[in-house]
Design a protein around this motif. Structure first.
Motif, PDB file in Angstrom:
ATOM      1  N   ASN A 249     -21.045 -37.766  -8.685  1.00  0.00           N
ATOM      2  CA  ASN A 249     -22.074 -38.523  -7.983  1.00  0.00           C
ATOM      3  C   ASN A 249     -21.495 -39.664  -7.159  1.00  0.00           C
ATOM      4  O   ASN A 249     -22.064 -40.038  -6.137  1.00  0.00           O
ATOM      5  CB  ASN A 249     -23.133 -39.024  -8.960  1.00  0.00           C
ATOM      6  CG  ASN A 249     -24.072 -37.912  -9.359  1.00  0.00           C
ATOM      7  OD1 ASN A 249     -24.379 -37.037  -8.565  1.00  0.00           O
ATOM      8  ND2 ASN A 249     -24.512 -37.930 -10.593  1.00  0.00           N
ATOM      9  N   LYS A 250     -20.373 -40.188  -7.578  1.00  0.00           N
ATOM     10  CA  LYS A 250     -19.707 -41.231  -6.795  1.00  0.00           C
ATOM     11  C   LYS A 250     -19.298 -40.683  -5.426  1.00  0.00           C
ATOM     12  O   LYS A 250     -19.566 -41.303  -4.396  1.00  0.00           O
ATOM     13  CB  LYS A 250     -18.479 -41.743  -7.555  1.00  0.00           C
ATOM     14  CG  LYS A 250     -17.657 -42.734  -6.791  1.00  0.00           C
ATOM     15  CD  LYS A 250     -16.434 -43.129  -7.617  1.00  0.00           C
ATOM     16  CE  LYS A 250     -15.450 -43.920  -6.810  1.00  0.00           C
ATOM     17  NZ  LYS A 250     -14.222 -44.192  -7.582  1.00  0.00           N
ATOM     18  N   TYR A 251     -18.695 -39.508  -5.416  1.00  0.00           N
ATOM     19  CA  TYR A 251     -18.224 -38.949  -4.154  1.00  0.00           C
ATOM     20  C   TYR A 251     -19.348 -38.361  -3.304  1.00  0.00           C
ATOM     21  O   TYR A 251     -19.341 -38.519  -2.084  1.00  0.00           O
ATOM     22  CB  TYR A 251     -17.106 -37.941  -4.404  1.00  0.00           C
ATOM     23  CG  TYR A 251     -15.843 -38.665  -4.785  1.00  0.00           C
ATOM     24  CD1 TYR A 251     -15.089 -39.342  -3.834  1.00  0.00           C
ATOM     25  CD2 TYR A 251     -15.434 -38.741  -6.103  1.00  0.00           C
ATOM     26  CE1 TYR A 251     -13.955 -40.051  -4.179  1.00  0.00           C
ATOM     27  CE2 TYR A 251     -14.304 -39.445  -6.473  1.00  0.00           C
ATOM     28  CZ  TYR A 251     -13.564 -40.096  -5.500  1.00  0.00           C
ATOM     29  OH  TYR A 251     -12.453 -40.808  -5.848  1.00  0.00           O
TER      30      TYR A 251
ATOM     31  N   MET B  28     -23.792 -41.793   2.176  1.00  0.00           N
ATOM     32  CA  MET B  28     -23.936 -43.071   2.887  1.00  0.00           C
ATOM     33  C   MET B  28     -23.679 -42.915   4.381  1.00  0.00           C
ATOM     34  O   MET B  28     -24.280 -43.598   5.197  1.00  0.00           O
ATOM     35  CB  MET B  28     -22.971 -44.117   2.319  1.00  0.00           C
ATOM     36  CG  MET B  28     -23.390 -44.665   0.989  1.00  0.00           C
ATOM     37  SD  MET B  28     -22.472 -46.120   0.471  1.00  0.00           S
ATOM     38  CE  MET B  28     -20.830 -45.495   0.275  1.00  0.00           C
ATOM     39  N   TYR B  29     -22.802 -41.998   4.742  1.00  0.00           N
ATOM     40  CA  TYR B  29     -22.465 -41.830   6.151  1.00  0.00           C
ATOM     41  C   TYR B  29     -23.496 -41.006   6.911  1.00  0.00           C
ATOM     42  O   TYR B  29     -23.463 -40.959   8.146  1.00  0.00           O
ATOM     43  CB  TYR B  29     -21.066 -41.218   6.282  1.00  0.00           C
ATOM     44  CG  TYR B  29     -20.012 -42.177   5.797  1.00  0.00           C
ATOM     45  CD1 TYR B  29     -19.680 -43.306   6.538  1.00  0.00           C
ATOM     46  CD2 TYR B  29     -19.381 -41.981   4.576  1.00  0.00           C
ATOM     47  CE1 TYR B  29     -18.744 -44.206   6.082  1.00  0.00           C
ATOM     48  CE2 TYR B  29     -18.443 -42.879   4.109  1.00  0.00           C
ATOM     49  CZ  TYR B  29     -18.118 -43.995   4.870  1.00  0.00           C
ATOM     50  OH  TYR B  29     -17.200 -44.891   4.410  1.00  0.00           O
TER      51      TYR B  29
ATOM     52  N   THR C 249     -31.946 -35.231   8.146  1.00  0.00           N
ATOM     53  CA  THR C 249     -30.769 -36.035   7.796  1.00  0.00           C
ATOM     54  C   THR C 249     -31.166 -37.190   6.876  1.00  0.00           C
ATOM     55  O   THR C 249     -30.469 -37.491   5.905  1.00  0.00           O
ATOM     56  CB  THR C 249     -30.076 -36.570   9.060  1.00  0.00           C
ATOM     57  OG1 THR C 249     -29.773 -35.481   9.929  1.00  0.00           O
ATOM     58  CG2 THR C 249     -28.803 -37.310   8.724  1.00  0.00           C
ATOM     59  N   MET C 250     -32.303 -37.818   7.168  1.00  0.00           N
ATOM     60  CA  MET C 250     -32.786 -38.905   6.318  1.00  0.00           C
ATOM     61  C   MET C 250     -33.150 -38.386   4.933  1.00  0.00           C
ATOM     62  O   MET C 250     -32.858 -39.033   3.915  1.00  0.00           O
ATOM     63  CB  MET C 250     -33.993 -39.589   6.961  1.00  0.00           C
ATOM     64  CG  MET C 250     -34.446 -40.813   6.240  1.00  0.00           C
ATOM     65  SD  MET C 250     -33.145 -42.070   6.274  1.00  0.00           S
ATOM     66  CE  MET C 250     -33.939 -43.337   5.337  1.00  0.00           C
ATOM     67  N   ALA C 251     -33.758 -37.212   4.872  1.00  0.00           N
ATOM     68  CA  ALA C 251     -34.099 -36.623   3.568  1.00  0.00           C
ATOM     69  C   ALA C 251     -32.832 -36.340   2.768  1.00  0.00           C
ATOM     70  O   ALA C 251     -32.760 -36.645   1.571  1.00  0.00           O
ATOM     71  CB  ALA C 251     -34.912 -35.352   3.765  1.00  0.00           C
TER      72      ALA C 251
ATOM     73  N   TYR D  94     -26.303 -41.601  -7.022  1.00  0.00           N
ATOM     74  CA  TYR D  94     -25.321 -42.673  -6.873  1.00  0.00           C
ATOM     75  C   TYR D  94     -25.993 -44.038  -7.031  1.00  0.00           C
ATOM     76  O   TYR D  94     -25.448 -44.947  -7.653  1.00  0.00           O
ATOM     77  CB  TYR D  94     -24.630 -42.569  -5.516  1.00  0.00           C
ATOM     78  CG  TYR D  94     -23.565 -43.595  -5.273  1.00  0.00           C
ATOM     79  CD1 TYR D  94     -22.389 -43.602  -6.011  1.00  0.00           C
ATOM     80  CD2 TYR D  94     -23.718 -44.557  -4.286  1.00  0.00           C
ATOM     81  CE1 TYR D  94     -21.395 -44.532  -5.790  1.00  0.00           C
ATOM     82  CE2 TYR D  94     -22.734 -45.494  -4.050  1.00  0.00           C
ATOM     83  CZ  TYR D  94     -21.573 -45.480  -4.796  1.00  0.00           C
ATOM     84  OH  TYR D  94     -20.602 -46.411  -4.569  1.00  0.00           O
ATOM     85  N   SER D  95     -27.191 -44.152  -6.500  1.00  0.00           N
ATOM     86  CA  SER D  95     -27.959 -45.386  -6.646  1.00  0.00           C
ATOM     87  C   SER D  95     -28.267 -45.673  -8.115  1.00  0.00           C
ATOM     88  O   SER D  95     -28.187 -46.815  -8.570  1.00  0.00           O
ATOM     89  CB  SER D  95     -29.256 -45.278  -5.847  1.00  0.00           C
ATOM     90  OG  SER D  95     -30.080 -46.378  -6.046  1.00  0.00           O
TER      91      SER D  95
END
Length: 169
Positions: free
Chosen positions: A16-18, A24-25, A57-59, A68-69
């Motif tokens: 989940n970190k990766y 994020m990008y 893309t937003m989804a 990750y959050s």
């Protein structure tokens, strides 16, 4: 905690970190699509694909970034009482609430897989003029929900260890 649980928690955190850092990008991809859309609408013929591409893309951004959050505890909490509790009491409450989240995510994943199966079986398309296939974004949705479910289970084990006064895995 048993070694299997420790390995599971570390593996889920690593994945989940990766995936979260990749997600994020995606915000920059979305901004690029919207910038192109604005320029194209001003100077050229408006493209049909930009709005839905930005939406997809937003989804993907929030579905892939959700786990990750949760892992980094950067989600929003309503802590009217929670903030003043001891770490152990917080962990006990988190154990109880994470079970509800896991229950919810199981049903959400079931519904998502059913929707993905339908999209593949019937070649579902969006109802827009561009009409992109819906299966890819539904697959991303299912993958994001699955990662969130794994992270919720890993968080359950961390909270359980904290509630029992043991070091977290």
């Amino acid at each position: 905690m048993p070694r299997g649980i420790v390995v599971f928690v570390r593996w889920v955190d690593w994945i989940n970190k990766y995936v979260g850092r990749f997600a994020m990008y995606l915000i920059f991809v979305m901004l690029g699509v919207l910038l192109y859309s604005s320029i194209a609408k001003t100077f050229f013929a408006p493209p049909l694909w930009t709005l839905e591409t930005a939406q997809f893309t937003m989804a993907a951004y929030y579905l892939l970034g959700g786990a990750y959050s949760m892992q980094t505890q950067s989600h929003v909490r309503m802590d009217l009482f929670y903030g003043s509790w001891s770490p152990r009491r917080k962990a006990i409450m988190d154990v109880m609430t994470i079970l509800l989240l896991i229950f919810y995510l199981i049903f959400l994943l079931y519904g998502g897989l059913s929707s993905l199966e339908y999209a593949i079986k019937y070649s579902e398309e969006s109802y827009s003029a561009w009409a992109p296939p819906m299966a890819p974004i539904k697959a991303v949705m299912c993958f994001g929900i699955f990662l969130m479910l794994l992270q919720a289970i890993a968080t359950f084990f961390k909270d359980l260890a904290a509630a029992l006064g043991r070091p977290a895995p």
